[in-house]
Design an enzyme around this catalytic site. Sequence first.
Site, short mmCIF file in Angstrom:
data_model
loop_
_atom_site.label_atom_id
_atom_site.label_comp_id
_atom_site.label_asym_id
_atom_site.label_seq_id
_atom_site.Cartn_x
_atom_site.Cartn_y
_atom_site.Cartn_z
N LYS A 1 -1.36 -12.77 -4.58
CA LYS A 1 -1.22 -11.01 -5.22
C LYS A 1 -0.80 -10.77 -6.57
O LYS A 1 -1.36 -9.33 -6.63
CB LYS A 1 0.55 -10.41 -3.81
CG LYS A 1 0.83 -11.38 -4.78
CD LYS A 1 2.82 -10.85 -3.99
CE LYS A 1 3.25 -11.88 -3.81
NZ LYS A 1 3.17 -12.66 -3.08
N LYS B 1 5.09 -18.42 -18.58
CA LYS B 1 5.95 -17.13 -18.92
C LYS B 1 5.92 -17.36 -20.55
O LYS B 1 5.60 -16.13 -21.00
CB LYS B 1 7.16 -16.99 -18.60
CG LYS B 1 6.60 -16.82 -16.44
CD LYS B 1 7.11 -15.35 -15.99
CE LYS B 1 7.17 -15.43 -14.43
NZ LYS B 1 5.66 -15.55 -13.94
N LYS C 1 -6.99 -19.92 -4.71
CA LYS C 1 -6.05 -19.16 -3.41
C LYS C 1 -6.42 -17.84 -4.00
O LYS C 1 -6.35 -16.93 -5.33
CB LYS C 1 -5.40 -20.21 -3.77
CG LYS C 1 -4.14 -19.80 -5.24
CD LYS C 1 -3.09 -19.99 -4.59
CE LYS C 1 -2.12 -19.20 -5.45
NZ LYS C 1 -0.43 -19.55 -4.88
P1 ADP Z 1 1.51 -15.37 -4.75
O1 ADP Z 1 0.76 -16.50 -4.74
O2 ADP Z 1 -0.08 -14.95 -3.87
O3 ADP Z 1 1.89 -14.28 -5.73
P2 ADP Z 1 3.89 -16.66 -3.62
O4 ADP Z 1 3.68 -17.71 -5.41
O5 ADP Z 1 4.81 -14.57 -3.53
O6 ADP Z 1 2.63 -15.90 -3.50
O7 ADP Z 1 3.86 -17.25 -2.33
C1 ADP Z 1 4.67 -17.48 -1.13
C2 ADP Z 1 4.79 -18.43 -0.32
O8 ADP Z 1 3.12 -18.32 0.56
C3 ADP Z 1 4.79 -19.83 -0.57
O9 ADP Z 1 4.95 -20.67 -0.06
C4 ADP Z 1 2.65 -19.88 -1.13
O10 ADP Z 1 2.64 -21.93 -1.54
C5 ADP Z 1 2.60 -19.25 -0.06
N1 ADP Z 1 0.74 -18.90 -0.73
C6 ADP Z 1 0.86 -18.36 -1.53
N2 ADP Z 1 -0.49 -18.11 -1.45
C7 ADP Z 1 -1.22 -19.04 -0.55
C8 ADP Z 1 -2.76 -18.75 -0.45
N3 ADP Z 1 -3.76 -18.57 -0.82
N4 ADP Z 1 -2.88 -20.29 0.56
C9 ADP Z 1 -1.88 -20.92 1.07
N5 ADP Z 1 -0.38 -20.41 0.75
C10 ADP Z 1 -0.24 -19.53 -0.07
#
Ligand code: ADP
Length: 335
Positions: free
Chosen positions: A199, A112, A196
């Site tokens: 969002k 950040k 990966k």
């Molecule tokens: P993002 O990366 O989409 O912002 P978050 O950081 O809010 O998602 O992640 C919320 C949960 O979902 C966490 O436990 C994270 O490890 C899991 N997660 C997010 N994206 C993936 C992915 N592509 N594959 C597996 N687990 C994921």
Amino acid sequence: MQTVLSGSRPTGLFHLGNYFGAIANYVKMQDDFDNCYFFIADYHSFTTHTDPLVLPQHVKRAMATYLACGLDPNKASVYVQSDVPEIPELYLLLAMFANKGELEKCTTFKEKARQKGQTLNAGLLTYPVLMAADILVHRAHKVPVGKDQMQHLEMARNFAQRFNHHYDTDFLVLPEAFSYTEELIKILSLDGTGSKMSKSDNNVNNAVFLTDTDEAILKKLKKATADAGPQEPNAQKSDAVQGLFNLMQLVSKPETLAEFEAAYNDCSIRYGDLKVQLGKDMVDYVGPIRDKIAELESKPSYLKEVAAAGAETARKSGRETLDGVREIMGINYFA
Ligand code: ADP
Ligand code: TRP
């Protein structure tokens, strides 16, 4: 008795990565463990200031999504972080066991700090302290989280250990990461780059969201990146193609997967067919979840009831921990 806790920030959009990487595990754990807490980390989203008109929708959607995916309020406490004042109370006390240097060295904070225009408020710096309070408030043993959260979990253990050491107690439990599989699941983006699904990806076509319409799901899979096709029998798969097969393994029948594996291995595969089949199976998988989310979102009084019951259980558990912590710290002046 083992206590389980996990949570996610209410950003409103949940995709297949969140589902298979996080929520599906919560759903399994509520059957395997007696004492489970799953929460919506709304305070955590204020580090970047949220829109007061949008936040309530996101929290409601997160709650509806948890329940639509199978979290059962009779098996686990499902609650919103800001409904449990014991969490910020513990956060304040734990902050005395966190060093400025280690907070500044935390990878998520450094990232950040590198971003231009990002205000580095104290909430952002102390994010790991609040996350530690989320976990330690229930003296949780097991925390199902992805790799990206390992450092935060390590810090929670450090704060707990320092507290225990300072007061010569073993009152706070040192939490551990939990996963059903040796290797943590990673759902890949549909863009075929091997990154990966996320969002925060600028292109919404790279992720399948649990709230996508059938048409959107079919379109996204049709457009998903593949490659030029196998050049020899039993060739190794590219990231792009492996990503599609991984999804097929999660949502299609084993026979379907075997059929396409065989076609890949003898070089007769047509990716168009694979994408159409995967699209259909994905619609069958995600469709009912999406419809359930919509149904629950239309019942705010039910969601409110679940949140209230979850908060009551969480507060009771949190109060027990806080009573113990205050006693140990000597915050008990006129007894
Ligand atoms: P993002 O990366 O989409 O912002 P978050 O950081 O809010 O998602 O992640 C919320 C949960 O979902 C966490 O436990 C994270 O490890 C899991 N997660 C997010 N994206 C993936 C992915 N592509 N594959 C597996 N687990 C994921
Ligand atoms: N920091 C986590 C994330 O960004 C969300 C979170 C907050 C959390 N508090 C937690 C996860 C406690 C597990 C336990 O995904």
